[in-house]
Scaffold this motif. Structure first.
Motif, PDB file in Angstrom:
ATOM      1  N   UNK A 268       0.815  -1.216   0.000  1.00 48.90           N
ATOM      2  CA  UNK A 268       0.000   0.000   0.000  1.00 48.90           C
ATOM      3  C   UNK A 268       0.844   1.260   0.000  1.00 48.90           C
ATOM      4  N   UNK A 269       2.143   1.139   0.259  1.00 50.21           N
ATOM      5  CA  UNK A 269       3.038   2.295   0.269  1.00 50.21           C
ATOM      6  C   UNK A 269       3.931   2.286   1.489  1.00 50.21           C
ATOM      7  N   UNK A 270       5.079   2.943   1.374  1.00 49.42           N
ATOM      8  CA  UNK A 270       6.002   3.040   2.502  1.00 49.42           C
ATOM      9  C   UNK A 270       6.563   4.455   2.595  1.00 49.42           C
ATOM     10  N   UNK A 271       6.973   4.813   3.804  1.00 50.92           N
ATOM     11  CA  UNK A 271       7.639   6.085   4.035  1.00 50.92           C
ATOM     12  C   UNK A 271       9.063   6.047   3.492  1.00 50.92           C
ATOM     13  N   UNK A 272       9.524   7.181   3.031  1.00 55.19           N
ATOM     14  CA  UNK A 272      10.896   7.278   2.556  1.00 55.19           C
ATOM     15  C   UNK A 272      11.815   7.659   3.707  1.00 55.19           C
ATOM     16  N   UNK A 273      13.036   7.174   3.662  1.00 54.07           N
ATOM     17  CA  UNK A 273      14.008   7.467   4.708  1.00 54.07           C
ATOM     18  C   UNK A 273      14.246   8.965   4.811  1.00 54.07           C
ATOM     19  N   UNK A 274      14.063   9.490   6.025  1.00 56.65           N
ATOM     20  CA  UNK A 274      14.356  10.894   6.360  1.00 56.65           C
ATOM     21  C   UNK A 274      13.574  11.886   5.520  1.00 56.65           C
TER      22      UNK A 274
ATOM     23  N   UNK B  18      11.172  10.809  15.570  1.00 54.52           N
ATOM     24  CA  UNK B  18      12.108   9.822  16.125  1.00 54.52           C
ATOM     25  C   UNK B  18      11.523   8.412  16.029  1.00 54.52           C
ATOM     26  N   UNK B  19      10.253   8.266  16.434  1.00 52.19           N
ATOM     27  CA  UNK B  19       9.591   6.955  16.360  1.00 52.19           C
ATOM     28  C   UNK B  19       9.041   6.779  14.946  1.00 52.19           C
ATOM     29  N   UNK B  20       9.726   5.998  14.163  1.00 49.72           N
ATOM     30  CA  UNK B  20       9.327   5.881  12.755  1.00 49.72           C
ATOM     31  C   UNK B  20       9.633   4.481  12.220  1.00 49.72           C
ATOM     32  N   UNK B  21       8.905   4.126  11.192  1.00 50.50           N
ATOM     33  CA  UNK B  21       9.148   2.899  10.443  1.00 50.50           C
ATOM     34  C   UNK B  21       8.514   3.056   9.072  1.00 50.50           C
ATOM     35  N   UNK B  22       8.455   1.980   8.317  1.00 50.62           N
ATOM     36  CA  UNK B  22       8.009   2.068   6.928  1.00 50.62           C
ATOM     37  C   UNK B  22       6.576   2.561   6.775  1.00 50.62           C
ATOM     38  N   UNK B  23       5.745   2.376   7.792  1.00 49.43           N
ATOM     39  CA  UNK B  23       4.367   2.888   7.731  1.00 49.43           C
ATOM     40  C   UNK B  23       3.965   3.586   9.030  1.00 49.43           C
ATOM     41  N   UNK B  24       4.889   4.291   9.643  1.00 43.20           N
ATOM     42  CA  UNK B  24       4.553   5.067  10.841  1.00 43.20           C
ATOM     43  C   UNK B  24       3.810   6.344  10.449  1.00 43.20           C
TER      44      UNK B  24
END
Length: 545
Positions: free
Chosen positions: A483-489, A523-529
């Motif tokens: 469904x999608x992921x967050x990009x690093x930084x 700070x608290x993050x991951x691929x779908x945070x």
């Protein structure tokens, strides 16, 4: 409170000398982390017990201990620099402080059931470490108060066992799989067999303790109602580290009835499942939960001919006589008989649904071990209108293409329809008939993973006309990185809406505002945070409504 300098030095010396084998496995990252820990906790932490590194013989067993998706345990998948297993709440505080100070990416694991392994694998950021809450598993039951304080590392099966140990007429409406870690389970909603009677596990949380981005511990009062709202269904690992949940216990009868009835295509499974869709959420008594497990099965080993088996598995909060009356009135098509039913206790009914063989001692729940370890990929849907028989026949055709596919219908209705979509972040409420879970599983690491992934994606596309739309809803505890992921930084809240709106609908916007308020630097993050708003869009727009 910080230690006096002499105490700090003595503690650091203890940490360095606590294990001879430990000294050979240290890394620069771990050196810095251990020094920081000694500066930020007053409790002696024997490294030989609290840390494992890739050079340690216990590293892989520890990493694999609660992980259930074998896809993420292969050698090519990124591994953590080390695994830290806190023994006290203060150790978690120190871990957050030190990870932040040293710029080390942090993943937190309570049960390891997350489908895309986000609690113990980072595919976007390296190096990373795991804080494993496996040793934080206390369960303190207060029957007089109808409540319990539960540590995040406990399994839901342990919670069930400890409740039943104190009372045969109390329960908690949470997960079907008993090895689920309480910490992450409740953050996604926590559905179970009593959801039609009492709602979700997250609907029955009355307090919590969480470590924030500064390493402070908050309860409901000090964290505020916005953050307390967000952590009950807004997905794990976006707002802090859950240490404890205070849950509300609910009444259960001393006698509970269960059954499992199988119907194949030759026995009219297609028409029966169509009828099930019409009654399971809207006409059945809210004391009754019937899920349907659907899988192909071989009927002739010589020819290899297959059929589809639909397994109607149920828990009823009451005795068999009333159950037969309910079924005779609302769903006589199943043909349920007294011999299909077993009267038992609530705890043993939980074990029945979880798949334990009859006669298994309840103490097995205290082991917290997963009964499901496979290579797998899963996806989910929500349904508001019955799927036509012709579409079900198309589903059967596609199931025959795979060796070990699985589809599960979980009914909604009852209390789930009475709770507002915005009461907590979990929005799948009124109008939902049932949720679908799709799985493709395999046991051999040498099998073609791409073939399995292609099959389930095609199945998902096939089902699109028959499920919710705009958005096509999904269950956050069945994480799906397709469904999608967050990009690093560079987390874009606009891009994150591709999956955020599916999991949370309109609640996603409120979650973003709360994230921006409590963890603006992500700070608290991951691929779908949950992402924070970018700086130009903050100020008054972060006011939570």
């Amino acid at each position: 409170m910080m230690l006096p300098n002499t105490s700090k030095f003595a503690l650091f010396l203890f940490l360095l000398l606590s294990s001879a084998s430990w000294a050979h496995s240290k890394t620069p990252t771990l050196d810095s982390f251990s020094q920081c820990l000694s500066d930020n906790t007053e409790i002696l932490i024997p490294f030989s017990k609290a840390f494992v590194t890739p050079n340690n013989s216990t590293f892989l067993p520890t990493l694999q201990s609660t992980a259930q998706n074998l896809r993420y345990l292969t050698p090519s998948v990124p591994k953590p620099e080390f695994i830290f297993t806190p023994l006290l709440d203060s150790h978690v505080q120190a871990a957050v402080i030190c990870s932040k100070q040293l710029g080390i990416h942090l993943r937190v694991r309570s049960g390891g059931h997350d489908y895309e392994a986000l609690s113990y694998v980072s595919q976007t950021e390296t190096p990373f470490i795991i804080v494993d809450l496996a040793k934080l598993r206390s369960v303190n039951i207060d029957i007089e108060d109808n409540s319990a304080w539960v540590q995040a590392g406990a399994s839901i099966g342990e919670v069930y066992y400890r409740i039943a140990e104190k009372s045969k007429t109390h329960g908690y409406p949470a997960g079907l799989c008993t090895s689920l870690g309480v910490g992450g389970h409740i953050t996604g909603g926590a559905y179970g067999t009593m959801m039609r009677k009492y709602g979700l596990g997250a609907d029955n949380v009355i307090d919590a303790r969480i470590v924030d981005v500064s390493g402070r511990i908050h309860n409901r009062e000090s964290m505020g109602e916005d953050l307390f709202w967000a952590i009950r269904g807004g997905g794990g690992a976006s707002f802090g580290v859950i240490l404890w949940w205070k849950i509300k216990l609910v009444p259960v009868p001393s006698t509970v009835t269960v059954f499992s009835v199988v119907k194949t295509l030759e026995q009219g499974a297609t028409k029966l499942l169509h009828r099930y869709q019409q009654v399971a959420a809207t006409e059945l008594d809210e004391d009754l939960f019937i899920r349907v497990i659907i899988q192909p099965t071989v009927i002739d080993t010589k020819s290899g001919n297959k059929t589809v088996a639909t397994i109607y598995q149920a828990q009823f909060l009451g005795g068999v006589d009333r159950l037969l009356d309910v079924m005779g009135t609302s769903f006589p098509e199943l043909g349920l008989t007294r011999k299909d039913c077993t009267q038992t206790s609530w705890l043993k009914s939980v074990m029945f649904i979880a798949g334990y063989p009859s006669g298994t001692p309840p103490e097995v729940l205290l082991q917290g071990k997963s009964t499901f370890k496979n290579y797998f990929k899963a996806k989910s849907d929500f349904v508001k209108d019955p799927i036509p028989e012709s579409a079900l026949e198309g589903l059967w055709k596609r199931l025959f293409e795979q060796a070990s596919p699985l589809v599960i219908f979980n009914p909604y209705g009852g209390m789930m329809s009475k709770i507002s979509e915005s009461e907590i972040p979990f929005p799948h409420r009124k109008g939902v008939l049932f949720k679908i879970q799709y799985l493709t599983t395999w046991q051999n690491k040498d099998e073609d993973e791409a073939e399995h992934m292609d099959w389930i994606r095609k199945l998902y596309n096939y089902m699109a006309p028959y499920v919710t739309m705009f958005p096509r809803q999904a269950y956050v505890n069945y994480r799906d990185l397709d469904l999608g992921i967050n990009k690093k930084s560079n987390t874009s809240f606009i891009e994150a809406s591709a999956w955020g709106n599916r999991y949370f609908k309109d609640n996603f916007n409120k979650l973003i505002k709360i994230k921006t308020k409590v963890d603006p630097d992500n700070f608290f993050r991951h691929e779908q945070s949950i992402p924070p708003l970018p700086l130009p869009l903050r100020t008054s727009s972060t006011t939570v409504r």
